[in-house]
Design a protein around this motif. Structure first.
Motif, short mmCIF file in Angstrom:
data_model
loop_
_atom_site.label_atom_id
_atom_site.label_comp_id
_atom_site.label_asym_id
_atom_site.label_seq_id
_atom_site.Cartn_x
_atom_site.Cartn_y
_atom_site.Cartn_z
N ASP A 1 -9.93 -0.23 -7.86
CA ASP A 1 -9.06 -1.24 -8.45
C ASP A 1 -7.65 -0.94 -7.96
O ASP A 1 -7.45 -0.07 -7.11
CB ASP A 1 -9.14 -1.26 -9.99
CG ASP A 1 -8.82 0.09 -10.62
OD1 ASP A 1 -7.83 0.74 -10.20
OD2 ASP A 1 -9.55 0.51 -11.54
N ALA A 2 -6.67 -1.66 -8.47
CA ALA A 2 -5.31 -1.54 -7.94
C ALA A 2 -4.72 -0.15 -8.10
O ALA A 2 -3.82 0.24 -7.34
CB ALA A 2 -4.41 -2.57 -8.62
N LYS A 3 -5.22 0.64 -9.05
CA LYS A 3 -4.61 1.94 -9.33
C LYS A 3 -5.52 3.13 -9.07
O LYS A 3 -5.05 4.28 -9.08
CB LYS A 3 -4.13 1.98 -10.79
CG LYS A 3 -3.01 0.98 -11.09
CD LYS A 3 -2.54 1.12 -12.53
CE LYS A 3 -1.40 0.16 -12.84
NZ LYS A 3 -0.92 0.30 -14.25
N THR A 4 -6.82 2.89 -8.86
CA THR A 4 -7.76 3.99 -8.75
C THR A 4 -8.09 4.29 -7.30
O THR A 4 -8.82 3.55 -6.64
CB THR A 4 -9.06 3.69 -9.52
OG1 THR A 4 -8.73 3.30 -10.87
CG2 THR A 4 -9.96 4.92 -9.55
N ALA A 5 -7.55 5.38 -6.80
CA ALA A 5 -7.75 5.80 -5.42
C ALA A 5 -8.97 6.71 -5.30
O ALA A 5 -9.37 7.34 -6.29
CB ALA A 5 -6.50 6.53 -4.91
N PRO A 6 -9.57 6.80 -4.12
CA PRO A 6 -10.77 7.64 -3.93
C PRO A 6 -10.43 9.11 -3.73
O PRO A 6 -10.59 9.68 -2.65
CB PRO A 6 -11.38 7.03 -2.66
CG PRO A 6 -10.19 6.54 -1.89
CD PRO A 6 -9.22 6.03 -2.92
N GLU A 7 -9.98 9.75 -4.79
CA GLU A 7 -9.61 11.17 -4.69
C GLU A 7 -10.84 12.07 -4.61
O GLU A 7 -10.81 13.12 -3.97
CB GLU A 7 -8.74 11.56 -5.88
CG GLU A 7 -7.39 10.84 -5.91
CD GLU A 7 -6.56 11.25 -7.10
OE1 GLU A 7 -7.06 12.06 -7.92
OE2 GLU A 7 -5.43 10.76 -7.22
N THR A 8 -11.92 11.67 -5.29
CA THR A 8 -13.19 12.40 -5.22
C THR A 8 -14.31 11.41 -4.93
O THR A 8 -14.23 10.23 -5.32
CB THR A 8 -13.51 13.16 -6.52
OG1 THR A 8 -13.58 12.21 -7.61
CG2 THR A 8 -12.44 14.20 -6.81
N PHE B 1 0.81 -1.22 0.00
CA PHE B 1 0.00 0.00 0.00
C PHE B 1 0.84 1.27 0.00
O PHE B 1 0.33 2.36 0.30
CB PHE B 1 -0.97 0.03 1.19
CG PHE B 1 -1.81 -1.20 1.34
CD1 PHE B 1 -2.36 -1.83 0.24
CD2 PHE B 1 -2.04 -1.74 2.59
CE1 PHE B 1 -3.14 -2.97 0.38
CE2 PHE B 1 -2.82 -2.87 2.74
CZ PHE B 1 -3.37 -3.49 1.63
N PHE B 2 2.10 1.15 -0.32
CA PHE B 2 3.04 2.27 -0.26
C PHE B 2 2.50 3.49 -1.01
O PHE B 2 2.61 4.63 -0.53
CB PHE B 2 4.39 1.86 -0.83
CG PHE B 2 5.45 2.92 -0.74
CD1 PHE B 2 6.32 2.98 0.34
CD2 PHE B 2 5.59 3.88 -1.74
CE1 PHE B 2 7.29 3.97 0.44
CE2 PHE B 2 6.56 4.88 -1.66
CZ PHE B 2 7.41 4.91 -0.56
N ASP B 3 1.90 3.29 -2.18
CA ASP B 3 1.47 4.39 -3.04
C ASP B 3 0.02 4.84 -2.80
O ASP B 3 -0.46 5.74 -3.48
CB ASP B 3 1.63 4.01 -4.51
CG ASP B 3 3.10 3.86 -4.90
OD1 ASP B 3 3.92 4.63 -4.39
OD2 ASP B 3 3.40 2.96 -5.70
N GLN B 4 -0.67 4.23 -1.86
CA GLN B 4 -2.06 4.60 -1.63
C GLN B 4 -2.16 5.88 -0.77
O GLN B 4 -1.24 6.22 -0.04
CB GLN B 4 -2.81 3.45 -0.96
CG GLN B 4 -3.08 2.29 -1.89
CD GLN B 4 -4.05 1.28 -1.31
OE1 GLN B 4 -4.68 1.49 -0.27
NE2 GLN B 4 -4.20 0.15 -2.00
N PRO B 5 -3.30 6.57 -0.86
CA PRO B 5 -3.49 7.78 -0.05
C PRO B 5 -3.90 7.43 1.38
O PRO B 5 -4.44 6.35 1.64
CB PRO B 5 -4.63 8.49 -0.77
CG PRO B 5 -5.44 7.36 -1.35
CD PRO B 5 -4.42 6.34 -1.79
#
Length: 289
Positions: free
Chosen positions: A134-141, A90-94
């Motif tokens: 998914d593996a690359k799509t974070a909940p930014e909005t 999860f290093f790259d997750q928000p």
């Protein structure tokens, strides 16, 4: 914990002590195999529906209305902000959530008592759907309808034994199911799992754990949890009823002097102090008043 039974296998790990409102959260730890996975990896639809009733407690200052029906979630980069080694999951997750909670009434959230108080009520939003799609799509909005305010603290205790809060939201919740609460206490050996926001990350599910011992006010377990999981609902793996609220545990991280970065702390399945879970009976009783 033991290997997953209803989620896809994935290695994960995380957390460190940080301040939430008026209190420092005590971190948690990994026991045996790390069973934490993102919601999109969960193979069972009923568990995904349960996870959909989880909320992230996010400071209102970190939520910006975009004027188009969406809100932007301001978050830090988990790996870099925590000085994690680059191979940590999860290093790259928000990371945006300070605590976790779950829907136990049409406008009621159960969480940990140390996560919120009457003086903090207006400072936190209760956000549904803060998860990776998914593996690359974070909940930014997120849709602004998924963000709820705190109207009042209905019940709360925060002592060495009891640690829980029941929060009334500013309006009834739509589109998420009210969770079922156990009417009897969890017992040693019961299989359990947890859903929440470890280290403020998007929703994670971790199963394969057991109740170690029942202490009356709370029980101990070998759940894979961290700071940010405070307030997470803990479920009986057979009935899928909420049996408790995750509140405290062992230290999350250790420093790798060779790599000069932080790595996850690990314990044997029966090792370390265990993770403490407030019995859900306190919430059940509060709902009756």
């Amino acid at each position: 914990m033991k290997r997953n039974s209803f989620v896809a296998t994935m290695t994960v790990a995380l957390a460190a002590t940080f301040s939430v409102g008026f209190v420092n959260i005590t971190p948690k730890v990994i026991y045996g195999d790390d069973n934490r996975v993102d919601v999109y990896q969960v193979t069972r639809a009923d568990i995904r529906e349960i996870a959909d009733s989880t909320v992230a407690l996010i400071p209102t200052r970190d939520i910006q209305n975009q004027g188009n029906g969406l809100v932007k979630i301001l978050a830090s980069s988990y790996g870099s902000s925590m000085n994690l080694c680059s191979d940590e999951p999860f290093f790259d997750q928000p990371s945006a959530a300070n605590c976790s909670g779950s829907l136990v009434g049409e406008d009621l959230i159960a969480t940990a008592g140390h996560c919120i108080s009457s003086s903090d009520c207006s400072r936190y939003a209760f956000v549904f759907g803060y998860k990776m799609t998914d593996a690359k799509t974070a909940p930014e909005t997120l849709p602004e309808g998924e963000v709820y305010g705190c109207k009042e603290i209905v019940a709360r205790e925060y002592t060495s034994a009891q640690d829980y809060a029941l929060v009334r939201l500013d309006r009834p919740v739509r589109g998420h199911r009210v969770l079922s609460l156990a009417q009897s206490a969890a017992q040693p050996g019961d299989a359990i799992y947890v859903v929440g926001h470890p280290s403020g990350l998007p929703t994670k599910v971790a199963d394969g754990a057991q109740v170690r011992a029942q202490q009356g006010a709370y029980f101990t377990s070998n759940l894979d949890t961290y700071g940010g999981n405070s307030g997470s609902a803990v479920f009986n793996a057979r009935t899928h009823e909420v049996v408790g609220i995750l509140v405290r545990g062992a230290q999350d991280f250790t420093y790798d002097r060779a790599k000069q970065c932080t790595v996850s702390n690990r314990c044997a399945e029966t090792g370390c102090r265990g993770e403490d879970v407030t019995n859900i009976s306190y919430i059940v009783n509060a709902l009756k008043k």
